[in-house]
Design a protein around this motif. Sequence first.
Motif, PDB file in Angstrom:
ATOM      1  N   MET A   1      -1.087  -6.918   0.146  1.00 24.10           N
ATOM      2  CA  MET A   1       0.109  -6.686   0.934  1.00 24.10           C
ATOM      3  C   MET A   1       0.420  -5.188   0.919  1.00 24.10           C
ATOM      4  O   MET A   1       0.396  -4.561  -0.123  1.00 24.10           O
ATOM      5  CB  MET A   1       1.264  -7.493   0.319  1.00 24.10           C
ATOM      6  CG  MET A   1       2.475  -7.587   1.202  1.00 24.10           C
ATOM      7  SD  MET A   1       3.784  -8.643   0.543  1.00 24.10           S
ATOM      8  CE  MET A   1       3.246 -10.234   1.100  1.00 24.10           C
ATOM      9  N   ASN A   2       0.689  -4.630   2.104  1.00 26.43           N
ATOM     10  CA  ASN A   2       0.959  -3.192   2.165  1.00 26.43           C
ATOM     11  C   ASN A   2       2.456  -2.893   2.069  1.00 26.43           C
ATOM     12  O   ASN A   2       3.282  -3.800   1.997  1.00 26.43           O
ATOM     13  CB  ASN A   2       0.343  -2.585   3.432  1.00 26.43           C
ATOM     14  CG  ASN A   2       0.978  -3.110   4.704  1.00 26.43           C
ATOM     15  OD1 ASN A   2       2.173  -3.371   4.757  1.00 26.43           O
ATOM     16  ND2 ASN A   2       0.181  -3.257   5.739  1.00 26.43           N
ATOM     17  N   ILE A   3       2.798  -1.620   2.099  1.00 24.15           N
ATOM     18  CA  ILE A   3       4.187  -1.197   1.931  1.00 24.15           C
ATOM     19  C   ILE A   3       5.082  -1.826   2.999  1.00 24.15           C
ATOM     20  O   ILE A   3       6.163  -2.327   2.692  1.00 24.15           O
ATOM     21  CB  ILE A   3       4.316   0.342   1.979  1.00 24.15           C
ATOM     22  CG1 ILE A   3       3.591   0.982   0.796  1.00 24.15           C
ATOM     23  CG2 ILE A   3       5.776   0.773   1.987  1.00 24.15           C
ATOM     24  CD1 ILE A   3       3.486   2.488   0.896  1.00 24.15           C
ATOM     25  N   GLY A   4       4.652  -1.787   4.233  1.00 22.01           N
ATOM     26  CA  GLY A   4       5.448  -2.329   5.321  1.00 22.01           C
ATOM     27  C   GLY A   4       5.722  -3.810   5.161  1.00 22.01           C
ATOM     28  O   GLY A   4       6.849  -4.279   5.388  1.00 22.01           O
ATOM     29  N   GLU A   5       4.712  -4.549   4.757  1.00 21.74           N
ATOM     30  CA  GLU A   5       4.870  -5.993   4.548  1.00 21.74           C
ATOM     31  C   GLU A   5       5.830  -6.267   3.395  1.00 21.74           C
ATOM     32  O   GLU A   5       6.674  -7.159   3.475  1.00 21.74           O
ATOM     33  CB  GLU A   5       3.519  -6.648   4.287  1.00 21.74           C
ATOM     34  CG  GLU A   5       2.596  -6.635   5.491  1.00 21.74           C
ATOM     35  CD  GLU A   5       1.164  -7.015   5.164  1.00 21.74           C
ATOM     36  OE1 GLU A   5       0.475  -7.498   6.068  1.00 21.74           O
ATOM     37  OE2 GLU A   5       0.733  -6.821   4.004  1.00 21.74           O
ATOM     38  N   ARG A   6       5.690  -5.506   2.316  1.00 18.44           N
ATOM     39  CA  ARG A   6       6.596  -5.674   1.174  1.00 18.44           C
ATOM     40  C   ARG A   6       8.028  -5.347   1.566  1.00 18.44           C
ATOM     41  O   ARG A   6       8.964  -6.057   1.206  1.00 18.44           O
ATOM     42  CB  ARG A   6       6.183  -4.777   0.005  1.00 18.44           C
ATOM     43  CG  ARG A   6       4.877  -5.101  -0.640  1.00 18.44           C
ATOM     44  CD  ARG A   6       5.055  -6.108  -1.743  1.00 18.44           C
ATOM     45  NE  ARG A   6       3.746  -6.562  -2.187  1.00 18.44           N
ATOM     46  CZ  ARG A   6       3.410  -6.743  -3.424  1.00 18.44           C
ATOM     47  NH1 ARG A   6       4.272  -6.547  -4.387  1.00 18.44           N
ATOM     48  NH2 ARG A   6       2.204  -7.151  -3.731  1.00 18.44           N
ATOM     49  N   PHE A  60       5.364  -1.934  -7.179  1.00 18.41           N
ATOM     50  CA  PHE A  60       5.501  -3.171  -6.413  1.00 18.41           C
ATOM     51  C   PHE A  60       5.407  -2.871  -4.921  1.00 18.41           C
ATOM     52  O   PHE A  60       4.690  -3.550  -4.181  1.00 18.41           O
ATOM     53  CB  PHE A  60       6.830  -3.866  -6.732  1.00 18.41           C
ATOM     54  CG  PHE A  60       7.096  -5.054  -5.852  1.00 18.41           C
ATOM     55  CD1 PHE A  60       6.474  -6.276  -6.086  1.00 18.41           C
ATOM     56  CD2 PHE A  60       7.955  -4.957  -4.771  1.00 18.41           C
ATOM     57  CE1 PHE A  60       6.696  -7.364  -5.278  1.00 18.41           C
ATOM     58  CE2 PHE A  60       8.193  -6.045  -3.951  1.00 18.41           C
ATOM     59  CZ  PHE A  60       7.561  -7.247  -4.190  1.00 18.41           C
ATOM     60  N   LEU A  61       6.126  -1.853  -4.462  1.00 14.02           N
ATOM     61  CA  LEU A  61       6.092  -1.495  -3.052  1.00 14.02           C
ATOM     62  C   LEU A  61       4.692  -1.098  -2.598  1.00 14.02           C
ATOM     63  O   LEU A  61       4.292  -1.389  -1.478  1.00 14.02           O
ATOM     64  CB  LEU A  61       7.084  -0.366  -2.751  1.00 14.02           C
ATOM     65  CG  LEU A  61       8.554  -0.693  -2.890  1.00 14.02           C
ATOM     66  CD1 LEU A  61       9.400   0.566  -2.738  1.00 14.02           C
ATOM     67  CD2 LEU A  61       8.974  -1.748  -1.881  1.00 14.02           C
ATOM     68  N   LEU A  62       3.958  -0.461  -3.494  1.00 14.63           N
ATOM     69  CA  LEU A  62       2.599  -0.020  -3.155  1.00 14.63           C
ATOM     70  C   LEU A  62       1.572  -1.138  -3.293  1.00 14.63           C
ATOM     71  O   LEU A  62       0.404  -0.940  -2.987  1.00 14.63           O
ATOM     72  CB  LEU A  62       2.195   1.158  -4.064  1.00 14.63           C
ATOM     73  CG  LEU A  62       3.005   2.435  -3.878  1.00 14.63           C
ATOM     74  CD1 LEU A  62       2.610   3.464  -4.925  1.00 14.63           C
ATOM     75  CD2 LEU A  62       2.831   2.991  -2.476  1.00 14.63           C
ATOM     76  N   GLY A  63       2.017  -2.298  -3.765  1.00 14.47           N
ATOM     77  CA  GLY A  63       1.095  -3.425  -3.911  1.00 14.47           C
ATOM     78  C   GLY A  63       0.282  -3.399  -5.176  1.00 14.47           C
ATOM     79  O   GLY A  63      -0.712  -4.117  -5.306  1.00 14.47           O
ATOM     80  N   ARG A  64       0.688  -2.593  -6.142  1.00 17.57           N
ATOM     81  CA  ARG A  64      -0.057  -2.478  -7.405  1.00 17.57           C
ATOM     82  C   ARG A  64       0.331  -3.531  -8.407  1.00 17.57           C
ATOM     83  O   ARG A  64      -0.413  -3.784  -9.351  1.00 17.57           O
ATOM     84  CB  ARG A  64       0.143  -1.074  -7.989  1.00 17.57           C
ATOM     85  CG  ARG A  64      -0.417   0.011  -7.072  1.00 17.57           C
ATOM     86  CD  ARG A  64      -0.295   1.357  -7.685  1.00 17.57           C
ATOM     87  NE  ARG A  64      -1.099   1.380  -8.889  1.00 17.57           N
ATOM     88  CZ  ARG A  64      -1.118   2.370  -9.748  1.00 17.57           C
ATOM     89  NH1 ARG A  64      -0.386   3.435  -9.541  1.00 17.57           N
ATOM     90  NH2 ARG A  64      -1.852   2.315 -10.836  1.00 17.57           N
ATOM     91  N   THR A  65       1.527  -4.124  -8.220  1.00 16.58           N
ATOM     92  CA  THR A  65       1.976  -5.204  -9.113  1.00 16.58           C
ATOM     93  C   THR A  65       2.527  -6.339  -8.245  1.00 16.58           C
ATOM     94  O   THR A  65       2.876  -6.129  -7.086  1.00 16.58           O
ATOM     95  CB  THR A  65       3.079  -4.742 -10.083  1.00 16.58           C
ATOM     96  OG1 THR A  65       4.211  -4.322  -9.325  1.00 16.58           O
ATOM     97  CG2 THR A  65       2.612  -3.625 -10.988  1.00 16.58           C
ATOM     98  N   LYS A  66       2.630  -7.520  -8.821  1.00 16.91           N
ATOM     99  CA  LYS A  66       3.106  -8.682  -8.080  1.00 16.91           C
ATOM    100  C   LYS A  66       4.615  -8.756  -8.006  1.00 16.91           C
ATOM    101  O   LYS A  66       5.192  -9.447  -7.182  1.00 16.91           O
ATOM    102  CB  LYS A  66       2.556  -9.966  -8.692  1.00 16.91           C
ATOM    103  CG  LYS A  66       1.064 -10.105  -8.526  1.00 16.91           C
ATOM    104  CD  LYS A  66       0.579 -11.415  -9.094  1.00 16.91           C
ATOM    105  CE  LYS A  66      -0.927 -11.517  -8.946  1.00 16.91           C
ATOM    106  NZ  LYS A  66      -1.428 -12.785  -9.462  1.00 16.91           N
TER     107      LYS A  66
END
Length: 67
Positions: A1-6, A60-66
């Motif tokens: 998941m990318n930043i925009g999706e998050r 989290f925003l960068l998709g590095r953690t859930k």
Amino acid sequence: MNIGERLKELRQTNNIKQYQLAQALNVHPTTITKYESGERTPDLKTLCKIADYFDVSVDFLLGRTKY
């Protein structure tokens, strides 16, 4: 998941309109639209503001953690 999706997921989960988030971040509402669509990526300062606003980590925003 990318930043925009998050970002979109967080915004919708918290029932926040794009214009409300834009006001909180001091950006134009179309900027939020572009972040969510992947046309633009927030700079580091804005990324930190988003993380603080939603009380999540930048990782989290960068998709590095859930979470």
